[in-house]
Design an enzyme around this catalytic site. Structure first.
Site, PDB file in Angstrom:
ATOM      1  N   HIS A 106       0.804  -1.227   0.000  1.00  0.00           N
ATOM      2  CA  HIS A 106       0.000   0.000   0.000  1.00  0.00           C
ATOM      3  C   HIS A 106       0.840   1.281   0.000  1.00  0.00           C
ATOM      4  CE1 HIS A 106      -3.577  -2.279   0.082  1.00  0.00           C
ATOM      5  NE2 HIS A 106      -3.731  -2.434   1.375  1.00  0.00           N
ATOM      6  N   HIS A 176      -9.816   2.184   0.180  1.00  0.00           N
ATOM      7  CA  HIS A 176      -9.812   1.073   1.139  1.00  0.00           C
ATOM      8  C   HIS A 176     -10.962   1.169   2.156  1.00  0.00           C
ATOM      9  CE1 HIS A 176      -8.046  -2.149   3.478  1.00  0.00           C
ATOM     10  NE2 HIS A 176      -7.025  -2.230   2.646  1.00  0.00           N
ATOM     11  N   GLU A 305     -11.784  -3.441  -3.122  1.00  0.00           N
ATOM     12  CA  GLU A 305     -10.779  -2.488  -3.603  1.00  0.00           C
ATOM     13  C   GLU A 305     -10.525  -2.712  -5.088  1.00  0.00           C
ATOM     14  OE1 GLU A 305      -7.334  -3.046  -0.808  1.00  0.00           O
ATOM     15  OE2 GLU A 305      -8.834  -4.236   0.207  1.00  0.00           O
TER      16      GLU A 305
END
Ligand code: GAL
Length: 340
Positions: A106, A176, A305
């Site tokens: 991420h 997210h 996502e």
């Protein structure tokens, strides 16, 4: 459509954090923070005079700064994992931070979720922008990013991602948000339909191996609506890797997902122009207090996502996340709500 921007708090470093609120005539309201370009709440009318906040989150900036779960945040520069925290591009090797075992997750140690973005009101919503400098977290090129959140009068929350770079660089932006259509409690009784007949096989650490597996005859077959909890405990090697669903589904086209809760009667349809979607059942969400002091924990939400498949820089055959210098990337994902 009413759009307002008010103070929300301050970061530890003393930066002001703003909350933008978009509300339609039907009473649906979405709150976006400039910290992390984060969706802090999604309040959907339930048709019985009430509203359900279907997004997990925190009441304070401190919650977002301390939390490791990326709640509601915009993820970048590259969402999900890059194996070995390394990739090669145009003949050069790039080393990134290892913030998830040996892998990069991420966007690294300080991803896009941990910055205060510039937020402004735009027609129908809010736009958040930031410039990610050349070399940030090891990535090449200066990247200009704008994420625009708009709400329609028929309860569709659209997110448009735009990015432009001055050097070739990988980009994979997503959101997210942890969804629970009852506003809390277990998500296992929500039904889910996914338009995907394949998903990415995960190896150790939930890192895609580059192989695709067929959903047919496995707990991953959501082509017909099925409760999320029906097969989540099955003795399946892919479910064991991440302690539940934490996989990138290879989308067939059409609406990517339909999530429904009989308890609230709310339904959410996800539409996207992206080829993949990580379905994550909050397996690693350690118990913690969220909005209103309610404790959030594993399996209390599902993240949908939309993305390019994880580890695509190291998996031959996955759609490439490389954005070329001078080109503009535009992708769009929409979460549409209805009452059934
Ligand atoms: C998801 C990822 C999970 C976990 C989570 C954050 O996107 O697939 O493995 O890292 O984010 O806790």
């Amino acid at each position: 459509m009413a759009v307002t921007i008010v103070p929300f708090g301050r970061t530890r470093a003393g930066e002001e954090v703003l909350a933008g609120r978009i509300e339609n005539a039907a009473g649906m309201a979405v709150t976006v923070l400039d910290y992390g370009a984060t969706i802090q709440s999604v309040c959907v009318p339930d048709g019985r005079g009430g509203r359900v906040d279907v997004a997990l989150g925190y009441d304070t900036v401190a919650g977002y700064e301390a939390g490791d779960g990326y709640l509601g945040a915009t993820i970048g520069r590259v969402g999900n994992r890059i194996g070995g925290a390394r990739f090669s591009l145009n003949g050069e090797e790039y080393d990134l931070a290892k913030n998830d075992g040996e892998n990069h997750l991420h966007g690294g140690l300080r991803g896009f979720d941990k910055y205060v973005w510039d937020m402004k009101a735009v027609p129908g919503g809010l736009a958040c922008s930031r410039i990610s400098p050349d070399g940030e977290e090891g990535y090449p090129g200066t990247l200009e990013v704008t994420v625009t959140f708009t709400l329609s009068e028929d309860d569709a929350l659209a997110i448009t991602y735009e990015a432009r770079t001055d050097r070739d660089t990988p980009v994979n932006l997503t959101n997210h948000t942890y969804f629970n259509l009852n506003g809390g409690g277990s998500v296992l009784d929500h039904t889910l339909r996914l338009a995907a007949h394949r998903f990415c096989e995960n190896g150790a650490g939930c890192l895609p191996t580059g192989r695709m597996l067929a959903v047919e005859g496995t707990p991953f077959d959501f082509r017909r609506p099925k409760p999320i909890g029906r097969d989540i405990g099955a003795d399946d090697p892919q479910l064991r890797v991440g302690g539940g669903y934490d996989h990138s589904f290879d989308l067939d086209g059409g609406p990517a997902a339909v999530l429904y809760s009989a308890q609230s009667g709310l339904e959410m349809t996800v539409e996207t122009d992206l080829p993949g979607m990580q379905v994550y059942t909050a397996n690693f969400l350690s118990p913690r207090p969220g909005k209103g002091g309610a404790v959030m924990g594993p399996r209390e939400a599902v993240c949908l996502e939309t993305q390019l498949h994880p580890n695509a820089m190291n998996c031959w055959g996955f759609p490439s996340p490389v954005l070329r210098a001078g080109k503009t990337l535009v992708t769009r994902t929409c979460y549409r709500f209805a009452r059934r």
